[in-house]
Design a protein around this motif. Structure first.
Motif, PDB file in Angstrom:
ATOM      1  N   GLN A  98       3.833  22.144 -11.695  1.00  0.00           N
ATOM      2  CA  GLN A  98       3.781  23.565 -11.362  1.00  0.00           C
ATOM      3  C   GLN A  98       2.778  23.839 -10.241  1.00  0.00           C
ATOM      4  OE1 GLN A  98       5.403  26.264 -12.515  1.00  0.00           O
ATOM      5  NE2 GLN A  98       6.592  25.349 -14.179  1.00  0.00           N
ATOM      6  N   LYS A  99       1.620  23.157 -10.312  1.00  0.00           N
ATOM      7  CA  LYS A  99       0.539  23.476  -9.381  1.00  0.00           C
ATOM      8  C   LYS A  99       0.623  22.734  -8.069  1.00  0.00           C
ATOM      9  CE  LYS A  99      -3.074  24.959 -12.518  1.00  0.00           C
ATOM     10  NZ  LYS A  99      -4.326  24.552 -13.155  1.00  0.00           N
ATOM     11  N   LEU A 100       1.146  21.503  -8.075  1.00  0.00           N
ATOM     12  CA  LEU A 100       1.073  20.707  -6.853  1.00  0.00           C
ATOM     13  C   LEU A 100       2.362  19.974  -6.490  1.00  0.00           C
ATOM     14  CD1 LEU A 100      -0.904  19.481  -4.623  1.00  0.00           C
ATOM     15  CD2 LEU A 100      -0.982  17.480  -6.104  1.00  0.00           C
ATOM     16  N   LEU A 101       2.940  19.270  -7.460  1.00  0.00           N
ATOM     17  CA  LEU A 101       3.965  18.292  -7.085  1.00  0.00           C
ATOM     18  C   LEU A 101       5.283  18.913  -6.643  1.00  0.00           C
ATOM     19  CD1 LEU A 101       3.269  15.651  -9.880  1.00  0.00           C
ATOM     20  CD2 LEU A 101       2.379  15.699  -7.569  1.00  0.00           C
ATOM     21  N   ALA A 102       5.693  19.998  -7.304  1.00  0.00           N
ATOM     22  CA  ALA A 102       6.976  20.606  -6.958  1.00  0.00           C
ATOM     23  C   ALA A 102       6.770  22.004  -6.388  1.00  0.00           C
ATOM     24  CB  ALA A 102       7.850  20.682  -8.201  1.00  0.00           C
ATOM     25  N   ASN A 103       7.646  22.378  -5.488  1.00  0.00           N
ATOM     26  CA  ASN A 103       7.677  23.764  -5.021  1.00  0.00           C
ATOM     27  C   ASN A 103       8.754  24.448  -5.852  1.00  0.00           C
ATOM     28  OD1 ASN A 103       8.210  26.136  -3.791  1.00  0.00           O
ATOM     29  ND2 ASN A 103       8.412  25.313  -1.722  1.00  0.00           N
ATOM     30  N   THR A 104       8.311  25.151  -6.900  1.00  0.00           N
ATOM     31  CA  THR A 104       9.280  25.638  -7.903  1.00  0.00           C
ATOM     32  C   THR A 104      10.194  26.747  -7.389  1.00  0.00           C
ATOM     33  OG1 THR A 104       7.550  27.032  -8.826  1.00  0.00           O
ATOM     34  CG2 THR A 104       7.921  24.915  -9.891  1.00  0.00           C
TER      35      THR A 104
ATOM     36  N   LEU B 220       0.838  -1.202   0.000  1.00  0.00           N
ATOM     37  CA  LEU B 220       0.000   0.000   0.000  1.00  0.00           C
ATOM     38  C   LEU B 220       0.872   1.250   0.000  1.00  0.00           C
ATOM     39  CD1 LEU B 220      -3.014   0.888   0.251  1.00  0.00           C
ATOM     40  CD2 LEU B 220      -2.570   1.193   2.688  1.00  0.00           C
ATOM     41  N   ASP B 221       0.539   2.228  -0.847  1.00  0.00           N
ATOM     42  CA  ASP B 221       1.340   3.435  -0.977  1.00  0.00           C
ATOM     43  C   ASP B 221       0.479   4.654  -0.634  1.00  0.00           C
ATOM     44  OD1 ASP B 221       2.889   5.521  -1.738  1.00  0.00           O
ATOM     45  OD2 ASP B 221       3.154   4.902  -3.804  1.00  0.00           O
ATOM     46  N   PRO B 222       0.363   4.992   0.648  1.00  0.00           N
ATOM     47  CA  PRO B 222      -0.523   6.100   1.039  1.00  0.00           C
ATOM     48  C   PRO B 222      -0.084   7.454   0.468  1.00  0.00           C
ATOM     49  CG  PRO B 222       0.653   5.188   2.956  1.00  0.00           C
ATOM     50  CD  PRO B 222       1.021   4.355   1.790  1.00  0.00           C
ATOM     51  N   GLN B 223       1.230   7.657   0.325  1.00  0.00           N
ATOM     52  CA  GLN B 223       1.724   8.910  -0.258  1.00  0.00           C
ATOM     53  C   GLN B 223       1.249   9.044  -1.701  1.00  0.00           C
ATOM     54  OE1 GLN B 223       6.096   8.841   0.264  1.00  0.00           O
ATOM     55  NE2 GLN B 223       5.933  11.010   0.703  1.00  0.00           N
ATOM     56  N   GLY B 224       1.352   7.933  -2.444  1.00  0.00           N
ATOM     57  CA  GLY B 224       0.904   7.937  -3.844  1.00  0.00           C
ATOM     58  C   GLY B 224      -0.589   8.185  -3.935  1.00  0.00           C
ATOM     59  N   LYS B 225      -1.348   7.540  -3.041  1.00  0.00           N
ATOM     60  CA  LYS B 225      -2.812   7.714  -3.042  1.00  0.00           C
ATOM     61  C   LYS B 225      -3.165   9.168  -2.737  1.00  0.00           C
ATOM     62  CE  LYS B 225      -4.479   3.785  -4.154  1.00  0.00           C
ATOM     63  NZ  LYS B 225      -4.371   3.858  -5.593  1.00  0.00           N
ATOM     64  N   ALA B 226      -2.435   9.774  -1.787  1.00  0.00           N
ATOM     65  CA  ALA B 226      -2.696  11.172  -1.429  1.00  0.00           C
ATOM     66  C   ALA B 226      -2.413  12.088  -2.616  1.00  0.00           C
ATOM     67  CB  ALA B 226      -1.846  11.570  -0.226  1.00  0.00           C
ATOM     68  N   THR B 227      -1.319  11.804  -3.328  1.00  0.00           N
ATOM     69  CA  THR B 227      -0.974  12.592  -4.515  1.00  0.00           C
ATOM     70  C   THR B 227      -2.073  12.484  -5.559  1.00  0.00           C
ATOM     71  OG1 THR B 227       1.360  12.139  -4.122  1.00  0.00           O
ATOM     72  CG2 THR B 227       0.779  12.881  -6.321  1.00  0.00           C
ATOM     73  N   GLU B 228      -2.518  11.251  -5.812  1.00  0.00           N
ATOM     74  CA  GLU B 228      -3.557  10.990  -6.812  1.00  0.00           C
ATOM     75  C   GLU B 228      -4.838  11.751  -6.454  1.00  0.00           C
ATOM     76  OE1 GLU B 228      -3.937   6.757  -7.368  1.00  0.00           O
ATOM     77  OE2 GLU B 228      -5.816   6.983  -8.456  1.00  0.00           O
ATOM     78  N   HIS B 229      -5.189  11.683  -5.168  1.00  0.00           N
ATOM     79  CA  HIS B 229      -6.414  12.326  -4.690  1.00  0.00           C
ATOM     80  C   HIS B 229      -6.308  13.843  -4.819  1.00  0.00           C
ATOM     81  CE1 HIS B 229     -10.106  12.417  -2.358  1.00  0.00           C
ATOM     82  NE2 HIS B 229      -9.577  13.444  -1.689  1.00  0.00           N
ATOM     83  N   ALA B 230      -5.149  14.381  -4.425  1.00  0.00           N
ATOM     84  CA  ALA B 230      -4.957  15.835  -4.489  1.00  0.00           C
ATOM     85  C   ALA B 230      -4.982  16.321  -5.935  1.00  0.00           C
ATOM     86  CB  ALA B 230      -3.633  16.212  -3.818  1.00  0.00           C
ATOM     87  N   LEU B 231      -4.378  15.551  -6.841  1.00  0.00           N
ATOM     88  CA  LEU B 231      -4.408  15.937  -8.258  1.00  0.00           C
ATOM     89  C   LEU B 231      -5.836  15.907  -8.783  1.00  0.00           C
ATOM     90  CD1 LEU B 231      -1.244  14.065  -9.608  1.00  0.00           C
ATOM     91  CD2 LEU B 231      -1.559  16.540  -9.536  1.00  0.00           C
ATOM     92  N   GLY B 232      -6.594  14.885  -8.372  1.00  0.00           N
ATOM     93  CA  GLY B 232      -8.007  14.801  -8.757  1.00  0.00           C
ATOM     94  C   GLY B 232      -8.777  16.025  -8.281  1.00  0.00           C
ATOM     95  N   GLY B 233      -8.504  16.434  -7.054  1.00  0.00           N
ATOM     96  CA  GLY B 233      -9.172  17.606  -6.484  1.00  0.00           C
ATOM     97  C   GLY B 233      -8.858  18.892  -7.227  1.00  0.00           C
TER      98      GLY B 233
END
Lengths: 80, 80
Positions: free
Chosen positions: B63-69, A14-27
């Motif tokens: 730009q928006k989420l993954l990196a702090n540019t 299980l990769d909770p960090q990856g899931k959080a990233t996916e969810h945040a991008l969806g948001g």
């Protein structure tokens, strides 16, 4: 000599960090993501110049400290 | 289509994680490390199959989420 190490969770872990990233991008409105996995990336600048010795050393570093080999895989790339 | 993203601290930005790794490796007897830097590695599995569109999307995600540019660089690799 530079070593680049990728440490990723094994498949099925299980990769909770990856899931959080996916969810945040969806948001943020980024759809169409089937999966997101997050790992670590380590760059080492080594004094050693012999590729074979360098790989052995970095392999030992991964086994002993950098990766948790029960749940993580590691991949080593070397360049001059 | 898969996207692999490397997020690393810009040169000159203090990297406490990297320093801790270097120090811990030194403590385990691994000498000869000139420098250690630690970053993030993200793998995304995208529904998009057009490489140009996929790159644009991932660029926007960084730009928006993954990196702090302000303090981080990112690098995107795409493959089928």
């Amino acid at each position: 000599m530079k070593a680049r190490i990728h440490i990723t969770l094994k498949n099925g872990v299980l990769d909770p960090q990856g899931k959080a990233t996916e969810h945040a991008l969806g948001g943020l409105g980024f759809g169409g993501i089937n999966d997101a996995r997050q790992g670590k990336y380590i760059e080492l600048d080594l004094a050693e110049n012999d590729p074979v010795k360098a790989r052995d050393t970095v392999e030992a570093m991964c086994q002993k400290l950098l990766a948790n080999t029960v749940i993580e895989n590691y991949e080593i790339d070397l360049d001059e």
